[in-house]
Each structure stands twice: as structure tokens, then as C-alpha cells.
Design an enzyme around this catalytic site. Structure first.
Site, PDB file in Angstrom:
ATOM      1  N   HIS A   1       0.820  -1.211   0.000  1.00  0.00           N
ATOM      2  CA  HIS A   1       0.000   0.000   0.000  1.00  0.00           C
ATOM      3  C   HIS A   1       0.853   1.260   0.000  1.00  0.00           C
ATOM      4  O   HIS A   1       0.550   2.243  -0.679  1.00  0.00           O
ATOM      5  CB  HIS A   1      -0.922   0.009   1.222  1.00  0.00           C
ATOM      6  CG  HIS A   1      -2.143  -0.840   1.063  1.00  0.00           C
ATOM      7  ND1 HIS A   1      -2.557  -1.723   2.032  1.00  0.00           N
ATOM      8  CD2 HIS A   1      -3.026  -0.958   0.047  1.00  0.00           C
ATOM      9  CE1 HIS A   1      -3.657  -2.336   1.624  1.00  0.00           C
ATOM     10  NE2 HIS A   1      -3.952  -1.893   0.414  1.00  0.00           N
TER      11      HIS A   1
ATOM     12  N   ARG B   1      27.269  -3.902 -20.448  1.00  0.00           N
ATOM     13  CA  ARG B   1      28.471  -4.421 -19.807  1.00  0.00           C
ATOM     14  C   ARG B   1      28.135  -5.647 -18.951  1.00  0.00           C
ATOM     15  O   ARG B   1      27.513  -5.530 -17.897  1.00  0.00           O
ATOM     16  CB  ARG B   1      29.103  -3.338 -18.935  1.00  0.00           C
ATOM     17  CG  ARG B   1      29.533  -2.097 -19.696  1.00  0.00           C
ATOM     18  CD  ARG B   1      30.040  -1.040 -18.718  1.00  0.00           C
ATOM     19  NE  ARG B   1      30.571   0.143 -19.373  1.00  0.00           N
ATOM     20  CZ  ARG B   1      29.852   1.233 -19.663  1.00  0.00           C
ATOM     21  NH1 ARG B   1      28.556   1.266 -19.365  1.00  0.00           N
ATOM     22  NH2 ARG B   1      30.419   2.273 -20.247  1.00  0.00           N
TER      23      ARG B   1
ATOM     24  N   ARG C   1      28.659  -6.915 -24.194  1.00  0.00           N
ATOM     25  CA  ARG C   1      30.102  -7.136 -24.132  1.00  0.00           C
ATOM     26  C   ARG C   1      30.403  -8.218 -23.114  1.00  0.00           C
ATOM     27  O   ARG C   1      29.942  -8.145 -21.965  1.00  0.00           O
ATOM     28  CB  ARG C   1      30.821  -5.835 -23.753  1.00  0.00           C
ATOM     29  CG  ARG C   1      32.340  -5.952 -23.801  1.00  0.00           C
ATOM     30  CD  ARG C   1      33.012  -4.627 -23.481  1.00  0.00           C
ATOM     31  NE  ARG C   1      32.849  -4.267 -22.080  1.00  0.00           N
ATOM     32  CZ  ARG C   1      33.244  -3.100 -21.558  1.00  0.00           C
ATOM     33  NH1 ARG C   1      33.786  -2.177 -22.343  1.00  0.00           N
ATOM     34  NH2 ARG C   1      33.071  -2.854 -20.275  1.00  0.00           N
TER      35      ARG C   1
ATOM     36  N   GLU D   1      39.843  -1.007 -29.418  1.00  0.00           N
ATOM     37  CA  GLU D   1      40.270  -0.155 -28.313  1.00  0.00           C
ATOM     38  C   GLU D   1      41.773  -0.215 -28.076  1.00  0.00           C
ATOM     39  O   GLU D   1      42.289   0.396 -27.137  1.00  0.00           O
ATOM     40  CB  GLU D   1      39.532  -0.560 -27.035  1.00  0.00           C
ATOM     41  CG  GLU D   1      39.691  -2.025 -26.663  1.00  0.00           C
ATOM     42  CD  GLU D   1      38.759  -2.454 -25.533  1.00  0.00           C
ATOM     43  OE1 GLU D   1      38.330  -1.589 -24.763  1.00  0.00           O
ATOM     44  OE2 GLU D   1      38.462  -3.660 -25.454  1.00  0.00           O
TER      45      GLU D   1
ATOM     46  N   GLY E   1      36.156   1.630 -28.733  1.00  0.00           N
ATOM     47  CA  GLY E   1      36.217   1.985 -27.317  1.00  0.00           C
ATOM     48  C   GLY E   1      37.166   3.153 -27.131  1.00  0.00           C
ATOM     49  O   GLY E   1      38.380   2.958 -26.984  1.00  0.00           O
ATOM     50  N   SER E   2      36.625   4.346 -27.164  1.00  0.00           N
ATOM     51  CA  SER E   2      37.491   5.529 -27.197  1.00  0.00           C
ATOM     52  C   SER E   2      38.260   5.727 -25.897  1.00  0.00           C
ATOM     53  O   SER E   2      39.342   6.334 -25.907  1.00  0.00           O
ATOM     54  CB  SER E   2      36.661   6.780 -27.506  1.00  0.00           C
ATOM     55  OG  SER E   2      35.642   6.973 -26.545  1.00  0.00           O
ATOM     56  N   ASN E   3      37.770   5.215 -24.790  1.00  0.00           N
ATOM     57  CA  ASN E   3      38.488   5.399 -23.526  1.00  0.00           C
ATOM     58  C   ASN E   3      39.844   4.692 -23.549  1.00  0.00           C
ATOM     59  O   ASN E   3      40.890   5.296 -23.339  1.00  0.00           O
ATOM     60  CB  ASN E   3      37.651   4.868 -22.357  1.00  0.00           C
ATOM     61  CG  ASN E   3      36.395   5.675 -22.132  1.00  0.00           C
ATOM     62  OD1 ASN E   3      36.221   6.740 -22.697  1.00  0.00           O
ATOM     63  ND2 ASN E   3      35.511   5.158 -21.298  1.00  0.00           N
ATOM     64  N   ASP E   4      39.814   3.371 -23.779  1.00  0.00           N
ATOM     65  CA  ASP E   4      41.069   2.618 -23.798  1.00  0.00           C
ATOM     66  C   ASP E   4      41.934   3.000 -24.992  1.00  0.00           C
ATOM     67  O   ASP E   4      43.166   3.019 -24.895  1.00  0.00           O
ATOM     68  CB  ASP E   4      40.785   1.115 -23.814  1.00  0.00           C
ATOM     69  CG  ASP E   4      40.596   0.557 -22.409  1.00  0.00           C
ATOM     70  OD1 ASP E   4      40.798   1.316 -21.446  1.00  0.00           O
ATOM     71  OD2 ASP E   4      40.252  -0.628 -22.281  1.00  0.00           O
TER      72      ASP E   4
ATOM     73  N   CYS F   1      31.391   3.225 -28.634  1.00  0.00           N
ATOM     74  CA  CYS F   1      30.681   3.052 -27.369  1.00  0.00           C
ATOM     75  C   CYS F   1      31.445   3.665 -26.202  1.00  0.00           C
ATOM     76  O   CYS F   1      31.093   3.448 -25.048  1.00  0.00           O
ATOM     77  CB  CYS F   1      30.411   1.576 -27.097  1.00  0.00           C
ATOM     78  SG  CYS F   1      31.915   0.564 -26.957  1.00  0.00           S
TER      79      CYS F   1
END
Length: 800
Positions: free
Chosen positions: A430, A520, A587, A689, A710-713, A760
Site C-alpha cells: 500500500h 556491460r 560485451r 580499443e 572503445g574511445s576510452n582505452d 561506445c
């Protein structure tokens, strides 16, 4: 108001439930009309409803008029200020006292006796009955009246039934019911009540709960949400029990496939059972559940599936989302529908406007409390811990209500609260229903709210981050975004979403999107499993304390292997179902060794590495002997989602592939585990990556269907910058010419071969100019953080 004598109008005071339907709502109220509708129309479709009878609304009005109660009650309520809780309590108590002390009008009493005699003619001597309220303004599409009038269970014998009928009449005038009618614009004299008398379903010997034909938090309508606990369902409805929860896919159900998307084990610390005392008000009681009952689900998978099927039948008949109470009879083993009413909150939300709330700055310290999130909002204020509803008079507007549980008696002060926090309750109690109607956040089932929080504490209650609601110290800054999702122009690039938490999938699916570009797997493993896969596979080898913790987590599942595969499949299937038929790119797990070591039992299976970022991760891990069996579990879970449950929109992405040989070997290993590239349309893509991926792109593309950049790595490894180090953070920029050159090389290679190429990484979410560069270079998709997808969409559209 003109009172019509039903006997003069040739309408009986009591009607069998199977003689009424939705057209009789004004006569027998929403609840009884719905029960009759299902008995008449859905019994042949496998929807079981216990038989019974209902008193009519006009019989109630005549009883109130003939006994002199109507005029006196009207005069009492017309001058009442329901915001004055002391006056409300005094007026309600006096009205209820008079109603309870007044015998039923003679004709009505005789009709109830005759109806009960017919109902019990073939019932066993020990049969008991439920006596339920059914107000004429109850269970409507725009007002739930959740629990505003009373219900009495396990009532035995006609004298106790008559007593219960008077008590239901009196419950029209509880403080909560009076206030609710005022707040929702109902005129007291225009709302009457019917009483339903039904054979009891012996769920005291089995289980019961509530289900909704949509997701209650997001409004996602392609799933059924089921709650269940041992014993009578009132424990779930009232919030006294933290129930088990199940989510079921409607499309998978319709296709005849396994359809359960998620299971959450509730604590189920107690159950409501029958007592031997026949006195009305003492016929049920709570008892503690056993350790075994708490550690296992209260429904089998086939029962969850059958409940979902019943829910869909009911929804299709009514043509709208529904809220259904159900019970399993412990004697005959069958599932019964006890109530069905329109869902009144999520189904009325605007489909063209999405409102997002978020904390401006995430706190650096852990939250004070966690529980089940209700409402997807954030509220803050001063804590008021209330031990009982009798303390409501000191509650100020804007306070945070903290209580063990909040049954409908608390509704007058819930109207004033900025947020609600309870020890007990689940998403269908409720408190949750009323909090959604009021548009305020609630964190329920925390376990320790009334002892952890104290009067005068300043707190922020956040329910804006998925299924887990949190309570933070202090009044934190909040920003609210209203997202207009209609009339967005078409783009020449697909904008997809990065989604890690399956609990947010249904909500994020409402955003404009072309699917999920990055799901992920390690987030699912961390949140829904929390145990190193090798520790599960070698459970007998674990130290006693670790083994006991693992055994406690997996108790509801058939085996350690079954636990890992099912939990992982549930997370992936939820993502797939939320966005189906759009693609969901999953992934494979990309934990680093230090992150895997942080899982329960993980330290003994992981190396200690100086730089885990470029160590034992990705493809090399999958191909190692140490991780071989664990990788097989990942593949089994994905195959279950695609081939058993039928979500072929799931694609697989391989992370951190250093060499072409690794790419070839992982694709071959996946095929050995049943994930063969091209089979049933399976697409396998690879993270681009590592600089080698772009420099040797053509050879990598011999083995996969495309790249996801994977632009970060890629930035980290191109510039030699540790992305986690504040000392060199200023040098990290995905727009660096060297990084852009590698990205362009990867895009050109994919386009030349007709392969898909997306991105990504974080870059397009953070840098609008990078998103525009990628679109100009011909990238086929960009996967963005959900909070940036609309703004990026609009910016790209304006740049055309």
C-alpha cells in the site's frame, strides 16, 4: 439525496457474484463488479475466482437512511477540515462507533443470511470466508482507493459474517477513507459501499501476492510484474512482508518460451495464517517463517508463468493495464484471482515527456540506508520517525516519514511527506501504491529505517538510480530534466545507449534510441551474482566462511552453476526484452584482475598485477586454462537468452583483443560453446580499443562482423595516459589528432568491407564536436550515456 428502496424497485439486497459484471459497478462497487465480470467471462479461459455474493450499494444507503445515520454523518463531515488530523480522528471515531453499534436493517440482514446459506450449502463444515469492501468509487481507472476500506479474512459462521459486514460499513469512515475522498474530489454522500462475501482460498497453507501487467516503476508494458510471499496475501499488500519478485516477458510468454526475466528473493520474515479464534479481527495472525522458507522462492517457475498468463488474459479482456491480487490454495494447489482493478499510476504517465531526476553531485560517502526504490524521484527534508499513526499530529508538511510500515491509515500524513522510508514492504504494498499516486519517492523494505534514522536528521531520499533506493545524509542539490521525446527528426546515424544496470533497462527503453550499443556483462555479474565464477565452480574448496556466504546466496537455485547461468541470463534477458526488437550488444565480461578479486571468493583465483588495465583481461582471459570453465558459463547464459528464451536481438562483443590470432581463437571457442557466428543471426563484433586493432583492422575484420570503438582505452593506449590518474588527466582527450587518426582508420576499414562500425566510449557523450566528427566520417552508430542521448540527437539534427 433520494434513497431508492431496492425491494420496491425489484432489485435484491444481495446478488450472486456470477450474476454481476462491470455494468453493475454502481450497484456492487468496483471490486465486486470486477470479480463478477471475471467469473462470467474468463472462467473458460483458466481464470479461477472464488464464488460468493455481494450486498448492493442501495441496500447500504437504505440501511444508513432507515437507521438515521445518513443525515447525522453528512452534517458531521460537511464542516470537517481533514488537514486538522485531530479533528479528523475525533469525527471518524465517533462515526464508526455509531455505525458499529447500529444493527443491520432487518431486510438486509435477512438477505445476507439467505445468501450465506446458499453459498455454504455444499461447503465443508470447516470452510471460512473473506468479507471484503467494494466502494462504488473504488478500483476505478483514475483512483485506486487502495485499502481505504476494511477486509476481514477467515470468517466462520453467519453471526461473524454479519458482524464483519457492519465493520466494513463502518470502515467507510476511517480517517484514511474520509481524507482520501476529500483529496480526490469525491463527495461523501455519493460514495456507497457493497460487501463481498467469498469462499476463502487457503493461501495460508501456500502463498499469495500481487501482480501488475506492466512494470510499476517505468510503465514498461511488455512485462508482467509478480510479487509473492508465504501465507495470506494481506502480508504483501499491507507491506508487512518483503516479498519475492518476478518479472515475466509477455512476448516470450506468447511465443511459448521460458519467459521469466528476473527473480528477486525477498526476506519473507513472516507469514499471515489462520487462527482458531472466530472473533472478527482476531481470525488471522503473523508467525515467523522458517529459515528454509526465507532462503527459497515462494513460487515455482511454472506457477510464475501461469500467473503471468492469467494476468495477460485479464488485461486483454479489460483492455488496459491491471493490478491483480492472487492466492494459491494449499489444499488443491491451484492459483486463484482474488481481485482485479485498473492500474492507476504508470499507465497514465505521458509517453511523450520523460522526467529525469538526478543528484547534482554524487555523495562521497556511502548511503545511510538502502531498500526498494519506488517512484523514480528524489526528496529531502527532516526525518520524523513515527511508531504509530497516533503520532501523526506532529508531522509537518515536507518532513520525511520514517516508519516500520505505512498502511492506509497513514494516508493523511503521507499527503504531507516529501519522502517515505519504511522497514518493511515491497514494490506492490500500500505504501508503494500511494507514494506513486502522490508522486513522492519511497524507499521500502530497508529493514532498519526506524533505528538507523533519527528525528531531526536532514536527509535526501533518492529513488532515481534503478531498483535500489538510498537515503543520504544532508539535503543534496537535485536537478530535474523534462525530456520531450516526440517529433525528433530522423538521423543518418543510429544513436544507441550504454546500459550497465538491467534494473534501469525498462526506464531507459522509453528514451529515443536505436538499441543498446554497450551492455556491460561485468556490471550484471557484479550486481546480480557478486561471486567469482571459479569460487562457484569449486565451492567445496572454499574456506568455511566463504562457502557459507556463497551457499546462502545460491540456496534458491539448483546448483552453483545454475545460480550463475540463471542470474546472468536474467540480467541479459531483461536488457534484451526492454529494447526488443532493437539490437542489444552485450560485451563479454571485462573485469580486470583486481576487480575480479573483489568478488566473493575471488582473491584466490586472481593474480596481483602492477597494471591490471593492460593485464589479464578480455580475450586473453577467455582463452586461458584458468578461466576456461567460467567463460563457458558466460556463453551458456548468452545462448540461453538467445536460443531458449528467443531474444535473438542480442549480439556479442569481444573486448580487449590484442592480436588477430586471439580474435580467431575466441570466435572459435564461442562456437564450441554454442555461440556460432551467423547461427540464428548471431552477430559478433569486437571492441576496437587497442591501436593494433585500428592499424591491422582489415585482418581483424576477417573474423568479426564489425567494430565498436572503445574511445576510452584507445585514447589511453595511444597517448600513454593512465585514465585513472589525476596527475595526467589533462592529457586525456579523445579528440587528440593521433587518436582521431586511428578512429578514422577503423571507420574506413569497416566501410570498405560493409561491416558495422560504432563507438561506445565516453567521448561522444562528453564532446559534441567529436560526435559530429564521427557522423561526418560515416560511423554507423554511436552509443551514448542515457542522459545525453536527446541533446546529442538534437545537436546532430541541427548540424545537418
Amino acid at each position: 439525496m433520494t434513497i431508492i428502496d431496492e425491494r420496491t424497485a425489484l432489485v435484491p439486497d444481495v446478488l450472486p457474484l456470477d450474476a454481476v459484471g462491470l455494468e453493475d459497478l454502481a450497484s456492487v462497487g468496483g471490486k465486486n463488479a470486477s470479480l463478477g465480470e471475471m467469473l462470467r467471462s474468463l472462467s473458460g479461459l483458466g481464470v479461477r475466482v472464488p464464488d460468493g455474493f455481494a450486498t448492493t450499494a442501495t441496500a447500504f444507503r437504505r440501511h444508513m437512511e432507515h437507521t438515521g445515520l445518513t443525515s447525522w454523518i453528512s452534517a458531521t463531515l460537511v464542516a470537517l477540515d481533514v488537514e486538522d488530523t485531530a479533528a479528523l480522528a475525533a469525527a471518524g471515531a465517533e462515526i464508526r462507533r455509531r455505525v458499529l453499534s447500529t444493527p443491520l436493517e432487518r431486510g438486509l440482514e435477512q438477505a445476507v443470511r439467505e445468501g450465506f446459506a446458499r453459498l455454504t450449502a455444499e461447503a465443508p463444515d470447516e470452510a471460512s470466508f473473506a468479507v471484503r469492501s467494494s466502494a462504488t468509487a473504488e478500483d476505478l481507472p483514475d483512483a485506486s482507493f487502495a485499502g481505504q476500506q476494511d477486509t476481514y479474512l477467515n470468517i466462520r459462521g453467519i453471526e461473524h459474517v454479519l458482524d464483519a459486514v457492519r465493520r466494513v460499513f463502518a470502515s467507510m469512515y476511517t480517517d484514511r477513507a474520509i481524507a482520501y475522498r476529500v483529496h480526490h474530489g469525491f463527495v461523501h454522500d455519493e460514495v456507497a459501499i457493497s460487501v463481498g462475501v467469498q469462499r476463502m482460498v487457503r493461501s495460508d497453507l501456500a502463498s499469495a501476492g500481487v501482480l501488475f501487467t506492466l512494470d510499476t516503476e517505468s510503465g514498461f508494458d511488455r512485462a508482467v510484474f509478480v510479487t509473492s510471499a508465504h501465507g495470506l496475501g494481506e502480508g504483501v499488500v499491507s507491506g508487512a512482508v518483503n516479498p519475492d519478485e518476478f518479472t515475466v516477458s509477455k512476448p516470450a510468454l506468447a511465443a511459448g518460451r521460458p519467459a521469466i526475466l528476473g527473480r528477486v528473493l525477498g526476506s519473507k520474515a513472516q507469514r499471515m495464517v489462520f487462527t482458531d479464534d472466530p472473533t472478527v479481527g482476531r481470525t488471522t495472525a503473523f508467525v515467523e517463517t522458517s529459515a528454509a522458507e526465507r532462503r527459497h522462492f515462494s513460487l515455482r517457475d511454472d506457477e510464475v508463468t501461469e500467473l503471468a498468463r492469467i494476468a495477460v488474459v485479464i488485461e486483454e479482456h479489460y483492455g488496459r493495464p491491471m493490478d491483480v491480487e492472487w492466492g494459491k490454495d494449499g489444499l488443491d494447489g491451484r492459483l486463484y484471482v482474488l481481485q482485479a482493478r485498473p492500474e492507476t499510476v504508470a499507465s497514465r504517465a505521458s509517453a511523450s515527456v520523460i522526467e529525469r531526476h538526478r543528484l547534482v553531485v554524487q555523495p562521497s560517502t556511502p548511503p545511510r540506508l538502502e531498500g526498494r526504490a519506488i517512484g523514480q524521484r528524489i526528496g529531502s527534508g527532516t526525518v520524523r520517525v513515527l511508531a504509530s499513526v497516533d503520532e501523526m499530529h506532529d508531522f509537518r508538511r515536507g518532513d520525511v516519514l520514517v516508519a516500520d510500515m505505512t498502511d492506509p491509515d497513514w494516508e493523511p500524513i503521507m499527503q504531507r511527506a516529501s519522502a517515505i522510508v519504511t522497514n518493511r514492504g515491497g514494490r506492490t504494498c500500500h505504501a508503494a501504491i500511494i507514494a506513486r499516486e502522490l508522486g513522492i519517492p519511497a524507499v521500502v523494505g530497508t529493514g532498519t529505517a526506524t533505528s538507523t534514522l533519527h528525528d531531526g536528521d536532514l536527509v535526501t531520499v533518492s529513488c532515481a538510480e534503478g531498483e535500489t533506493g538510498v537515503v543520504h545524509d544532508g539535503v543534496l542539490d537535485v536537478e530535474t530534466e523534462r525530456i520531450e521525446v516526440h517529433d525528433l527528426p530522423e538521423l543518418d546515424v543510429d544513436l544507441m545507449l550504454n546500459v550497465g544496470n538491467p534494473a534501469q533497462a525498462f526506464s531507459f527503453a522509453a528514451l529515443p534510441n536505436a538499441g543498446v550499443g554497450l551492455a556491460r556483462m561485468e556490471f550484471v555479474v557484479g550486481r546480480q551474482i557478486g561471486v567469482h565464477p571459479n569460487a562457484l565452480l569449486r565451492l567445496a574448496d572454499q574456506p568455511t566462511d566463504v562457502r557459507e556466504q556463497i551457499e546462502d546466496r545460491i540456496a534458491a537455485y539448483g546448483s552453483p552453476r545454475d545460480f550463475f547461468v540463471k542470474r546472468l541470463a536474467e540480467g541479459v534477458a531483461t536488457l534484451a526484452a526492454a529494447f526488443d526488437p532493437k539490437p542489444v550488444v552485450v560485451r563479454l565480461s571485462d573485469f580486470k584482475s583486481n576487480e575480479y578479486a573483489g568478488l566473493l571468493g575471488g582473491a584466490r583465483y586472481e593474480p596481483v598485477e602492477e597494471n591490471p588495465m593492460i593485464g589479464f583481461r578480455g580475450a586473453s582471459r577467455y582463452l586461458s586454462e584458468e578461466f576456461a570453465q567460467a567463460f563457458a558459463l558466460e556463453c551458456e547464459a548468452i545462448r540461453t537468452v538467445r536460443e531458449v528464451m528467443g531474444f535473438t536481438n542480442v549480439r556479442v562483443m569481444i573486448p580487449f583483443v590484442r592480436t588477430v590470432d586471439e580474435a580467431q581463437a575466441v570466435v572459435a571457442l564461442m562456437a564450441e560453446h554454442g555461440l556460432e557466428r551467423g547461427r540464428h543471426g548471431l552477430r559478433v563484433v569486437m571492441m576496437c580499443e587497442i591501436p593494433a586493432n585500428a592499424l591491422d583492422a582489415d585482418r581483424f575484420l576477417d573474423h568479426v562482423d564489425g567494430f565498436s570503438i572503445g574511445s576510452n582505452d584507445l585514447t589511453q593506449l595511444t597517448l600513454g595516459v593512465d585514465r585513472d590518474s589525476a596527475l595526467v588527466a589533462e592529457s586525456f582527450d579523445e579528440r587528440n589528432p593521433a587518436v582521431l587518426r586511428l578512429i578514422d582508420m577503423a571507420i574506413d576499414a569497416c566501410r570498405a568491407r560493409g561491416a558495422s562500425v560504432g563507438i561506445c566510449g565516453q567521448g561522444p557523450s562528453d564532446h559534441p564536436d567529436l560526435a559530429e566528427h564521427l557522423r561526418a566520417r560515416g560511423v554507423t552508430s554511436m552509443s551514448l550515456n542515457p542522459d545525453t542521448v536527446v541533446s546529442t540527437w538534437q545537436r546532430l539534427a541541427s548540424a545537418v
